[in-house]
Design a protein around this motif. Structure first.
Motif, short mmCIF file in Angstrom:
data_model
loop_
_atom_site.label_atom_id
_atom_site.label_comp_id
_atom_site.label_asym_id
_atom_site.label_seq_id
_atom_site.Cartn_x
_atom_site.Cartn_y
_atom_site.Cartn_z
N PRO B 33 0.84 -1.21 0.00
CA PRO B 33 0.00 0.00 0.00
C PRO B 33 0.87 1.26 0.00
O PRO B 33 2.01 1.21 0.45
CB PRO B 33 -0.79 -0.10 1.30
N SER B 34 0.29 2.36 -0.48
CA SER B 34 1.04 3.63 -0.50
C SER B 34 1.01 4.27 0.87
O SER B 34 0.39 5.31 1.09
CB SER B 34 0.43 4.57 -1.54
N ALA B 66 18.33 2.72 -2.21
CA ALA B 66 17.76 3.06 -3.52
C ALA B 66 16.31 2.57 -3.62
O ALA B 66 15.43 3.32 -4.09
CB ALA B 66 18.61 2.45 -4.64
N VAL B 67 16.04 1.36 -3.18
CA VAL B 67 14.68 0.81 -3.27
C VAL B 67 13.73 1.59 -2.35
O VAL B 67 12.61 1.94 -2.73
CB VAL B 67 14.67 -0.70 -2.93
N ALA B 68 14.19 1.89 -1.14
CA ALA B 68 13.34 2.65 -0.22
C ALA B 68 13.00 4.02 -0.80
O ALA B 68 11.84 4.44 -0.77
CB ALA B 68 14.05 2.81 1.13
N GLU B 69 13.99 4.70 -1.38
CA GLU B 69 13.74 6.02 -1.95
C GLU B 69 12.80 5.95 -3.15
O GLU B 69 11.92 6.79 -3.32
CB GLU B 69 15.06 6.69 -2.36
N ALA B 70 12.97 4.91 -3.98
CA ALA B 70 12.08 4.76 -5.15
C ALA B 70 10.64 4.49 -4.69
O ALA B 70 9.69 5.01 -5.28
CB ALA B 70 12.58 3.62 -6.04
N CYS B 71 10.48 3.69 -3.66
CA CYS B 71 9.13 3.41 -3.15
C CYS B 71 8.50 4.67 -2.55
O CYS B 71 7.31 4.94 -2.77
CB CYS B 71 9.18 2.30 -2.09
N ILE B 72 9.28 5.44 -1.81
CA ILE B 72 8.75 6.67 -1.22
C ILE B 72 8.32 7.64 -2.33
O ILE B 72 7.24 8.24 -2.27
CB ILE B 72 9.80 7.33 -0.29
N ASN B 73 9.14 7.77 -3.38
CA ASN B 73 8.76 8.61 -4.53
C ASN B 73 7.46 8.11 -5.15
O ASN B 73 6.57 8.90 -5.50
CB ASN B 73 9.86 8.60 -5.59
N ALA B 74 7.36 6.79 -5.33
CA ALA B 74 6.16 6.21 -5.94
C ALA B 74 4.92 6.48 -5.09
O ALA B 74 3.85 6.82 -5.60
CB ALA B 74 6.35 4.71 -6.14
N MET B 75 5.07 6.36 -3.79
CA MET B 75 3.93 6.61 -2.88
C MET B 75 3.54 8.08 -2.88
O MET B 75 2.37 8.43 -2.99
CB MET B 75 4.31 6.21 -1.45
N GLU B 76 4.56 8.95 -2.74
CA GLU B 76 4.28 10.38 -2.58
C GLU B 76 3.91 11.06 -3.89
O GLU B 76 2.91 11.77 -3.97
CB GLU B 76 5.51 11.09 -1.97
N HIS B 77 4.72 10.86 -4.92
CA HIS B 77 4.52 11.59 -6.18
C HIS B 77 3.64 10.81 -7.15
O HIS B 77 2.82 11.40 -7.85
CB HIS B 77 5.87 11.91 -6.82
N GLY B 78 3.82 9.50 -7.21
CA GLY B 78 3.02 8.69 -8.15
C GLY B 78 1.61 8.48 -7.65
O GLY B 78 0.64 8.83 -8.33
N LYS B 80 0.27 9.76 -4.85
CA LYS B 80 -0.21 10.87 -4.01
C LYS B 80 -0.62 10.43 -2.61
O LYS B 80 -1.60 10.93 -2.04
CB LYS B 80 -1.39 11.60 -4.70
N LEU B 81 0.06 9.45 -2.09
CA LEU B 81 -0.21 8.90 -0.75
C LEU B 81 -1.63 8.38 -0.59
O LEU B 81 -2.17 8.35 0.52
CB LEU B 81 0.12 9.93 0.34
N ASP B 82 -2.25 7.99 -1.70
CA ASP B 82 -3.58 7.36 -1.65
C ASP B 82 -3.36 5.90 -1.24
O ASP B 82 -2.87 5.08 -2.02
CB ASP B 82 -4.24 7.45 -3.04
N GLU B 83 -3.73 5.59 -0.01
CA GLU B 83 -3.43 4.27 0.54
C GLU B 83 -4.18 3.13 -0.15
O GLU B 83 -3.87 1.96 0.06
CB GLU B 83 -3.67 4.26 2.05
#
Lengths: 121, 166
Positions: B33-34, B66-78, B80-83
């Protein structure tokens, strides 16, 4: 599942003769959720604090948002004329701190003793 | 062998894994989940795969960040933190490399990994945040971002077993 919370413990240590040094001992995770723990704890330090040690030896997870909080704290410390030294980072995060340039504003040390000694060197 | 598992992690969040091992290389898929904090599940899964493949501890630490940062970007920017939207992690274990794709439902990453300027940050001329993409590029051997809102935008990262260093 909750993020592991950030704990910040304040200590004062004396490194040789001279004033005490404030130590901020972090534990747990440092992420975007750590803003209150990191910045509010820092803001609560007495105005006359001049030398601060950051202890990362018990940090389990640190990401770029957490590093940004450390930078924000360093900005505030710069305005107050405080000096910050850092110890306890894993070799990986020593590399990351170096990559983002933080080492221009704080020196990294392997342990508390060395970091402390750097204030008096 | 193909296995599909789902684990409910409280508050009705579901982390789904899909492991395909018919042929070598193997592929592992994970959906989280995001929700900030869940990137650690992806990070530790990628680390486990890298460890099995024989990567050194140093490279595994690079990959984890790297994986943690990519996931955080995906959650936040991709997403939009929509869980209710999930972030996908696809691990492809090849003979001499590990490829990791982090997929979201958004329009892709915001810009590219600009090298942070610590002086500007310290003088508050640049935001303190915004170092994630830079770190990804710096820590893995290959990194790219593909924008495809209809099928899923993704960050693709590769680390090679026989890394030659800088």
């Amino acid at each position: 599942m909750q993020e592991k919370s950030t704990q910040v413990k304040l200590d004062e240590v004396q490194c040789g003769p001279g004033a005490f040094i404030t130590v901020m001992r972090f534990a747990g995770d440092i992420t975007s959720a750590s803003e209150t723990a990191v910045l509010e704890t820092y803001k609560g330090l007495p105005e006359d604090t001049r030398r601060i040690l950051l202890d990362f030896s018990k940090v389990e997870y640190l990401n770029s948002s957490g590093i940004a909080l450390i930078i924000q704290m360093m900005i505030a410390a710069g305005k107050r004329g405080q000096t910050i030294k850092t110890f306890g980072l894993t070799p990986h995060f020593q590399k990351v701190f170096t990559m983002v340039g933080i080492t221009k504003y704080t020196s990294l040390h392997p342990d508390e003793q060395t970091a402390c000694a750097a204030f008096t060197a | 062998m193909r296995r599909h598992d789902g684990a409910r992690l409280g508050e009705d969040f579901l982390v789904e894994t899909d492991i395909t091992m018919d042929n070598n290389p193997g592929t592992i898929e994970l959906h989280i989940p995001s929700r900030l904090g869940y990137e650690k599940i992806a990070m530790n899964t990628a680390a486990s795969a890298a460890r099995i493949m024989g990567f050194t501890d140093e490279r595994i630490e690079d990959l984890k960040t790297a994986v943690a940062e990519a996931c955080i970007n995906a959650m936040e920017h991709g997403n939009k933190l929509d869980e209710s939207l999930s972030v996908g992690l696809v691990l492809s274990m090849n003979a001499d490399s590990l490829e990791v794709k982090v997929v979201d439902t958004g329009a892709g990453a915001p810009g590219h990994g600009i090298t942070p300027d610590i002086d500007k940050k310290m003088h508050e001329e640049e935001k303190a945040r915004g170092m994630g993409m830079f770190l990804i590029q710096a820590l893995v051997d290959e990194a790219e971002w593909v924008s495809s809102p209809r099928t899923g935008s993704y960050a693709r990262m590769v680390i090679h077993l026989h890394h030659t260093g800088e």
